[in-house]
Design a protein around this motif. Sequence first.
Motif, PDB file in Angstrom:
ATOM      1  N   HIS A 295      43.272  40.016  25.840  1.00 15.82           N
ATOM      2  CA  HIS A 295      44.544  39.532  26.387  1.00 15.82           C
ATOM      3  C   HIS A 295      45.474  40.647  26.889  1.00 15.82           C
ATOM      4  CE1 HIS A 295      43.257  35.685  24.860  1.00 15.82           C
ATOM      5  NE2 HIS A 295      43.196  36.167  23.636  1.00 15.82           N
ATOM      6  N   LEU A 296      44.870  41.743  27.348  1.00 17.53           N
ATOM      7  CA  LEU A 296      45.678  42.768  28.005  1.00 17.53           C
ATOM      8  C   LEU A 296      46.031  42.336  29.426  1.00 17.53           C
ATOM      9  CD1 LEU A 296      44.333  46.297  26.997  1.00 17.53           C
ATOM     10  CD2 LEU A 296      46.629  45.385  26.692  1.00 17.53           C
ATOM     11  N   ILE A 297      45.204  41.471  29.996  1.00 13.32           N
ATOM     12  CA  ILE A 297      45.524  40.834  31.271  1.00 13.32           C
ATOM     13  C   ILE A 297      45.560  39.324  31.030  1.00 13.32           C
ATOM     14  CG2 ILE A 297      44.651  42.667  32.757  1.00 13.32           C
ATOM     15  CD1 ILE A 297      42.066  41.116  33.103  1.00 13.32           C
ATOM     16  N   PRO A 298      46.371  38.593  31.786  1.00 12.90           N
ATOM     17  CA  PRO A 298      46.604  37.180  31.479  1.00 12.90           C
ATOM     18  C   PRO A 298      45.473  36.233  31.868  1.00 12.90           C
ATOM     19  CG  PRO A 298      47.831  37.814  33.437  1.00 12.90           C
ATOM     20  CD  PRO A 298      47.235  39.078  32.885  1.00 12.90           C
ATOM     21  N   LYS A 299      44.540  36.718  32.659  1.00 12.36           N
ATOM     22  CA  LYS A 299      43.470  35.830  33.098  1.00 12.36           C
ATOM     23  C   LYS A 299      42.248  36.642  33.472  1.00 12.36           C
ATOM     24  CE  LYS A 299      44.899  35.884  37.943  1.00 12.36           C
ATOM     25  NZ  LYS A 299      45.228  35.068  39.121  1.00 12.36           N
ATOM     26  N   GLN A 300      41.138  35.957  33.670  1.00  8.00           N
ATOM     27  CA  GLN A 300      39.918  36.637  34.095  1.00  8.00           C
ATOM     28  C   GLN A 300      40.057  37.105  35.541  1.00  8.00           C
ATOM     29  OE1 GLN A 300      36.778  33.758  33.212  1.00  8.00           O
ATOM     30  NE2 GLN A 300      36.202  35.000  31.444  1.00  8.00           N
ATOM     31  N   VAL A 301      39.441  38.233  35.835  1.00  2.00           N
ATOM     32  CA  VAL A 301      39.484  38.823  37.169  1.00  2.00           C
ATOM     33  C   VAL A 301      38.068  38.945  37.702  1.00  2.00           C
ATOM     34  CG1 VAL A 301      39.892  40.984  38.410  1.00  2.00           C
ATOM     35  CG2 VAL A 301      41.644  40.080  36.877  1.00  2.00           C
ATOM     36  N   ASP A 302      37.873  38.535  38.944  1.00  6.93           N
ATOM     37  CA  ASP A 302      36.594  38.723  39.623  1.00  6.93           C
ATOM     38  C   ASP A 302      36.723  39.968  40.497  1.00  6.93           C
ATOM     39  OD1 ASP A 302      34.262  38.696  41.073  1.00  6.93           O
ATOM     40  OD2 ASP A 302      34.416  36.600  41.702  1.00  6.93           O
ATOM     41  N   VAL A 303      36.175  41.070  40.017  1.00  5.44           N
ATOM     42  CA  VAL A 303      36.328  42.350  40.700  1.00  5.44           C
ATOM     43  C   VAL A 303      35.713  42.314  42.092  1.00  5.44           C
ATOM     44  CG1 VAL A 303      35.806  44.824  40.585  1.00  5.44           C
ATOM     45  CG2 VAL A 303      36.407  43.584  38.508  1.00  5.44           C
ATOM     46  N   SER A 304      34.671  41.526  42.278  1.00  2.00           N
ATOM     47  CA  SER A 304      34.000  41.479  43.579  1.00  2.00           C
ATOM     48  C   SER A 304      34.902  40.970  44.696  1.00  2.00           C
ATOM     49  CB  SER A 304      32.739  40.614  43.501  1.00  2.00           C
ATOM     50  OG  SER A 304      33.073  39.247  43.275  1.00  2.00           O
ATOM     51  N   ASN A 305      36.009  40.306  44.328  1.00  2.00           N
ATOM     52  CA  ASN A 305      36.950  39.853  45.350  1.00  2.00           C
ATOM     53  C   ASN A 305      37.607  41.029  46.075  1.00  2.00           C
ATOM     54  OD1 ASN A 305      36.533  37.136  44.839  1.00  2.00           O
ATOM     55  ND2 ASN A 305      38.206  36.987  43.367  1.00  2.00           N
ATOM     56  N   ALA A 306      37.506  42.212  45.469  1.00  2.48           N
ATOM     57  CA  ALA A 306      38.104  43.408  46.070  1.00  2.48           C
ATOM     58  C   ALA A 306      37.072  44.234  46.830  1.00  2.48           C
ATOM     59  CB  ALA A 306      38.768  44.260  45.001  1.00  2.48           C
ATOM     60  N   THR A 307      35.982  43.600  47.240  1.00  2.00           N
ATOM     61  CA  THR A 307      34.958  44.290  48.032  1.00  2.00           C
ATOM     62  C   THR A 307      35.398  44.377  49.488  1.00  2.00           C
ATOM     63  OG1 THR A 307      33.220  43.416  46.587  1.00  2.00           O
ATOM     64  CG2 THR A 307      32.524  44.312  48.711  1.00  2.00           C
ATOM     65  N   TRP A 308      35.267  45.526  50.069  1.00  2.00           N
ATOM     66  CA  TRP A 308      35.572  45.736  51.485  1.00  2.00           C
ATOM     67  C   TRP A 308      34.540  44.984  52.319  1.00  2.00           C
ATOM     68  CZ3 TRP A 308      35.574  51.333  53.962  1.00  2.00           C
ATOM     69  CH2 TRP A 308      36.245  51.286  55.196  1.00  2.00           C
ATOM     70  N   SER A 309      34.964  44.346  53.373  1.00  2.00           N
ATOM     71  CA  SER A 309      34.041  43.576  54.211  1.00  2.00           C
ATOM     72  C   SER A 309      32.934  44.453  54.776  1.00  2.00           C
ATOM     73  CB  SER A 309      34.804  42.892  55.366  1.00  2.00           C
ATOM     74  OG  SER A 309      35.386  43.848  56.225  1.00  2.00           O
ATOM     75  N   LEU A 310      33.206  45.739  55.003  1.00  2.00           N
ATOM     76  CA  LEU A 310      32.177  46.651  55.516  1.00  2.00           C
ATOM     77  C   LEU A 310      31.098  46.953  54.489  1.00  2.00           C
ATOM     78  CD1 LEU A 310      34.253  49.271  57.578  1.00  2.00           C
ATOM     79  CD2 LEU A 310      33.221  47.133  58.333  1.00  2.00           C
ATOM     80  N   ASP A 311      31.367  46.643  53.206  1.00  2.00           N
ATOM     81  CA  ASP A 311      30.394  46.877  52.160  1.00  2.00           C
ATOM     82  C   ASP A 311      29.643  45.613  51.758  1.00  2.00           C
ATOM     83  OD1 ASP A 311      30.870  49.591  51.920  1.00  2.00           O
ATOM     84  OD2 ASP A 311      32.474  49.322  50.452  1.00  2.00           O
ATOM     85  N   LYS A 312      30.004  44.497  52.333  1.00  2.00           N
ATOM     86  CA  LYS A 312      29.348  43.243  51.996  1.00  2.00           C
ATOM     87  C   LYS A 312      28.038  43.106  52.764  1.00  2.00           C
ATOM     88  CE  LYS A 312      33.519  40.624  50.820  1.00  2.00           C
ATOM     89  NZ  LYS A 312      34.389  39.480  51.168  1.00  2.00           N
ATOM     90  N   LYS A 313      27.022  42.643  52.064  1.00  2.75           N
ATOM     91  CA  LYS A 313      25.720  42.440  52.699  1.00  2.75           C
ATOM     92  C   LYS A 313      25.739  41.111  53.439  1.00  2.75           C
ATOM     93  CE  LYS A 313      23.033  45.133  49.380  1.00  2.75           C
ATOM     94  NZ  LYS A 313      21.903  45.122  48.418  1.00  2.75           N
ATOM     95  N   ASN A 314      25.178  41.125  54.616  1.00  2.00           N
ATOM     96  CA  ASN A 314      25.113  39.887  55.396  1.00  2.00           C
ATOM     97  C   ASN A 314      24.062  38.949  54.845  1.00  2.00           C
ATOM     98  OD1 ASN A 314      27.060  40.873  57.207  1.00  2.00           O
ATOM     99  ND2 ASN A 314      25.503  41.977  58.386  1.00  2.00           N
TER     100      ASN A 314
END
Length: 314
Positions: A295-314
Amino acid sequence: MKKILPLTLVISSLLTASFAATAEQSVVTIGFQKASLFTIIKSRQSLEKQFSPQGVTVRWVEFPAGPQMLEGLNIGAIDLAATGDAPPIFAQAAQADLIYLAHSVPNPNSEAIVVPENSSIHTIADLKGKRVALNKGSDVNYLLVAALQKAGLSYKDIQPVYLPPADARAAFQKGAVDAWAIWDPYLAEVSATTHARTITTAEGLVPHYSFYLASRKFAEGSPKLALQVEKALEENGQWANNHKQETAQLLSAATGLGINYWHTTLARIDYTTQRMTPDVFKQQQNLADTFSQIHLIPKQVDVSNATWSLDKKN
């Protein structure tokens, strides 16, 4: 009657709007802190030399630590930031729309938990019930949590005292806190001047990366500039690793800290910089899950949401 515009004028207007939407911005604002690779890039004027012919201005804003810097990123005050492992997780939990540009290799020996030279505290288990100073949401927050867990303690077993580095340094010297979780160059300075004793580094506990982050608006709206920043990070990281003496002189001049502290710091830091990988994202997700569970942060975080579009695989 509604006026009908000529087709050529309509096309011209659409093209103009499209160009405006994708045009690279003319000012890039970068947040930085002491010991960051951005400090080296700033001192060497690497980005100014690269951006000036393109009509782009670089503006630098110094911050005491990563959490404060990412607050600036979240409100749009800066476009880029450099922090440790934990600040991006807290920032995502606070709805910051950021992306990961790149990361350093692990540097676990450049952060530690220290106690006064004559303290009765010798192990992490001895911290039970004690006052531990740290910058909330910083990378050492993760170190402290991991160290306590390994010793069979929980975060509730200690008294966290949340202070920025300068205030924590004063509290530590006055004896207002029992221990201090801190990173270089503050670690090097307090160890040398007060003979503070290290009870653990991050070695074997957490990797301790440096992350280079951007607002999504900047990274996706000005990808050419973002790629140039990422390249500058790689090139200057290699330069710093190969020119320790020059780097120590540069950082000493930039920060006002004695060059001896920087020699100590640079012996523990590898500035090698790389683009993000699935494995590093996985490690960041482990950090996020740990902070969510206690409970250091108020909710779960999906880190992958912070992926740069240039690093995403098509």
